[in-house]
Design a protein around this motif. Sequence first.
Motif, PDB file in Angstrom:
ATOM      1  N   ALA A  93     -66.814  71.656  66.564  1.00  0.00           N
ATOM      2  CA  ALA A  93     -65.586  71.852  65.638  1.00  0.00           C
ATOM      3  C   ALA A  93     -64.397  71.083  66.549  1.00  0.00           C
ATOM      4  CB  ALA A  93     -65.328  72.961  65.497  1.00  0.00           C
ATOM      5  N   PRO A  94     -64.576  69.872  66.707  1.00  0.00           N
ATOM      6  CA  PRO A  94     -63.322  69.181  67.452  1.00  0.00           C
ATOM      7  C   PRO A  94     -62.097  69.236  66.942  1.00  0.00           C
ATOM      8  CG  PRO A  94     -64.782  67.550  66.646  1.00  0.00           C
ATOM      9  CD  PRO A  94     -65.455  68.940  66.223  1.00  0.00           C
ATOM     10  N   ARG A  95     -60.783  69.494  67.550  1.00  0.00           N
ATOM     11  CA  ARG A  95     -59.711  69.727  66.997  1.00  0.00           C
ATOM     12  C   ARG A  95     -58.834  68.454  66.840  1.00  0.00           C
ATOM     13  NH1 ARG A  95     -56.584  75.255  68.870  1.00  0.00           N
ATOM     14  NH2 ARG A  95     -58.388  76.529  68.119  1.00  0.00           N
ATOM     15  N   TRP A  96     -59.112  67.566  67.713  1.00  0.00           N
ATOM     16  CA  TRP A  96     -58.226  66.475  68.205  1.00  0.00           C
ATOM     17  C   TRP A  96     -58.928  65.046  67.877  1.00  0.00           C
ATOM     18  CZ3 TRP A  96     -53.846  68.557  67.765  1.00  0.00           C
ATOM     19  CH2 TRP A  96     -53.669  70.068  68.132  1.00  0.00           C
ATOM     20  N   SER A  97     -58.095  64.027  67.425  1.00  0.00           N
ATOM     21  CA  SER A  97     -58.495  62.795  67.250  1.00  0.00           C
ATOM     22  C   SER A  97     -57.569  61.692  67.896  1.00  0.00           C
ATOM     23  CB  SER A  97     -58.269  62.461  65.445  1.00  0.00           C
ATOM     24  OG  SER A  97     -59.032  63.518  64.927  1.00  0.00           O
ATOM     25  N   ALA A  98     -58.159  60.649  68.102  1.00  0.00           N
ATOM     26  CA  ALA A  98     -57.648  59.438  68.608  1.00  0.00           C
ATOM     27  C   ALA A  98     -57.826  58.215  67.790  1.00  0.00           C
ATOM     28  CB  ALA A  98     -58.201  59.294  70.194  1.00  0.00           C
ATOM     29  N   ILE A  99     -57.267  56.940  68.065  1.00  0.00           N
ATOM     30  CA  ILE A  99     -57.328  55.842  67.144  1.00  0.00           C
ATOM     31  C   ILE A  99     -57.418  54.710  68.242  1.00  0.00           C
ATOM     32  CG2 ILE A  99     -56.162  56.519  65.071  1.00  0.00           C
ATOM     33  CD1 ILE A  99     -53.761  54.844  66.068  1.00  0.00           C
ATOM     34  N   LYS A 100     -57.862  53.567  67.878  1.00  0.00           N
ATOM     35  CA  LYS A 100     -57.744  52.362  68.611  1.00  0.00           C
ATOM     36  C   LYS A 100     -56.710  51.391  68.039  1.00  0.00           C
ATOM     37  CE  LYS A 100     -61.268  50.859  71.213  1.00  0.00           C
ATOM     38  NZ  LYS A 100     -62.643  50.452  71.662  1.00  0.00           N
ATOM     39  N   LEU A 101     -56.039  50.833  69.003  1.00  0.00           N
ATOM     40  CA  LEU A 101     -54.670  49.863  68.643  1.00  0.00           C
ATOM     41  C   LEU A 101     -54.872  48.613  69.049  1.00  0.00           C
ATOM     42  CD1 LEU A 101     -51.569  52.237  68.974  1.00  0.00           C
ATOM     43  CD2 LEU A 101     -52.742  51.692  66.728  1.00  0.00           C
ATOM     44  N   ARG A 102     -54.740  47.650  68.435  1.00  0.00           N
ATOM     45  CA  ARG A 102     -54.661  46.136  69.122  1.00  0.00           C
ATOM     46  C   ARG A 102     -53.356  45.668  69.102  1.00  0.00           C
ATOM     47  NH1 ARG A 102     -59.039  42.845  66.907  1.00  0.00           N
ATOM     48  NH2 ARG A 102     -58.081  42.923  64.875  1.00  0.00           N
ATOM     49  N   PHE A 103     -52.888  44.874  69.965  1.00  0.00           N
ATOM     50  CA  PHE A 103     -51.602  44.099  70.193  1.00  0.00           C
ATOM     51  C   PHE A 103     -51.569  43.110  69.116  1.00  0.00           C
ATOM     52  CE2 PHE A 103     -49.115  40.941  71.849  1.00  0.00           C
ATOM     53  CZ  PHE A 103     -48.011  41.329  72.583  1.00  0.00           C
ATOM     54  N   ILE A 104     -50.257  43.169  68.404  1.00  0.00           N
ATOM     55  CA  ILE A 104     -49.745  42.105  67.682  1.00  0.00           C
ATOM     56  C   ILE A 104     -48.851  41.219  68.437  1.00  0.00           C
ATOM     57  CG2 ILE A 104     -48.629  41.596  65.205  1.00  0.00           C
ATOM     58  CD1 ILE A 104     -50.088  43.741  64.286  1.00  0.00           C
ATOM     59  N   ARG A 105     -47.719  41.915  68.670  1.00  0.00           N
ATOM     60  CA  ARG A 105     -46.622  41.284  69.500  1.00  0.00           C
ATOM     61  C   ARG A 105     -45.643  42.410  70.056  1.00  0.00           C
ATOM     62  NH1 ARG A 105     -42.046  39.648  65.009  1.00  0.00           N
ATOM     63  NH2 ARG A 105     -40.825  39.143  66.745  1.00  0.00           N
ATOM     64  N   LYS A 106     -45.154  41.659  70.930  1.00  0.00           N
ATOM     65  CA  LYS A 106     -44.113  42.432  71.668  1.00  0.00           C
ATOM     66  C   LYS A 106     -42.499  41.815  71.335  1.00  0.00           C
ATOM     67  CE  LYS A 106     -42.218  43.589  76.385  1.00  0.00           C
ATOM     68  NZ  LYS A 106     -42.488  43.385  77.861  1.00  0.00           N
ATOM     69  N   PHE A 107     -41.831  42.639  71.162  1.00  0.00           N
ATOM     70  CA  PHE A 107     -40.381  42.055  70.497  1.00  0.00           C
ATOM     71  C   PHE A 107     -39.532  41.668  71.686  1.00  0.00           C
ATOM     72  CE2 PHE A 107     -41.544  45.410  67.009  1.00  0.00           C
ATOM     73  CZ  PHE A 107     -41.886  44.465  66.321  1.00  0.00           C
ATOM     74  N   SER A 108     -38.598  40.874  71.539  1.00  0.00           N
ATOM     75  CA  SER A 108     -37.733  40.461  72.650  1.00  0.00           C
ATOM     76  C   SER A 108     -36.627  41.269  73.184  1.00  0.00           C
ATOM     77  CB  SER A 108     -36.911  39.165  72.344  1.00  0.00           C
ATOM     78  OG  SER A 108     -36.135  39.518  71.031  1.00  0.00           O
ATOM     79  N   GLY A 109     -36.416  42.316  72.445  1.00  0.00           N
ATOM     80  CA  GLY A 109     -35.774  43.492  72.930  1.00  0.00           C
ATOM     81  C   GLY A 109     -36.208  44.757  72.323  1.00  0.00           C
ATOM     82  N   VAL A 110     -35.197  45.765  72.530  1.00  0.00           N
ATOM     83  CA  VAL A 110     -35.669  47.319  72.165  1.00  0.00           C
ATOM     84  C   VAL A 110     -34.791  47.377  71.159  1.00  0.00           C
ATOM     85  CG1 VAL A 110     -35.785  49.646  72.977  1.00  0.00           C
ATOM     86  CG2 VAL A 110     -36.412  47.726  74.569  1.00  0.00           C
ATOM     87  N   LEU A 111     -35.328  47.964  69.905  1.00  0.00           N
ATOM     88  CA  LEU A 111     -34.387  48.601  68.867  1.00  0.00           C
ATOM     89  C   LEU A 111     -34.454  50.142  69.065  1.00  0.00           C
ATOM     90  CD1 LEU A 111     -33.013  47.957  66.166  1.00  0.00           C
ATOM     91  CD2 LEU A 111     -35.242  48.310  65.120  1.00  0.00           C
TER      92      LEU A 111
END
Length: 152
Positions: A93-111
Amino acid sequence: MKYWLVKTEPDECSIDDIGKAGDKGMVWDGVRNYQARNFLRDMNVGDHVFIYHSSCAKVGIVGLAEVIEEAFVDPLQFEPNSPYFDAKSTHEAPRWSAIKLRFIRKFSGVLTLQQLKQLPTLADNPLVQKGSRLSVVPFAKAEYQAVLKQLT
């Protein structure tokens, strides 16, 4: 397609780390809040995810990734030496989940959060609400598009 934002500390998992992982993607794990976990379980392959750096000098949205593997059992909950260990979680009965992400792009600045709060489209989004500390936040399509418009 759904849209999301995940908060991460860049010294643990940055947009650059996700980019370096390449096509195999990077596991995004360690979520220990039930509402955020449930949002992870709602994610589908192909959903877009804003990467939001927190607990650092420049806090805010820094890039975009996509879900390449839907929620699976977070293995860190079973590792006694992990800061994400959960003694009450079992393999049956595991409680916690994870996902896997793949990079699309890095923005030129921080919003920044301050900039996000100034977008009328985001007025009702939990990210800009006082006291909201969720590490996973859903975004409506209009909210997603409003953020992208600020970054392009």
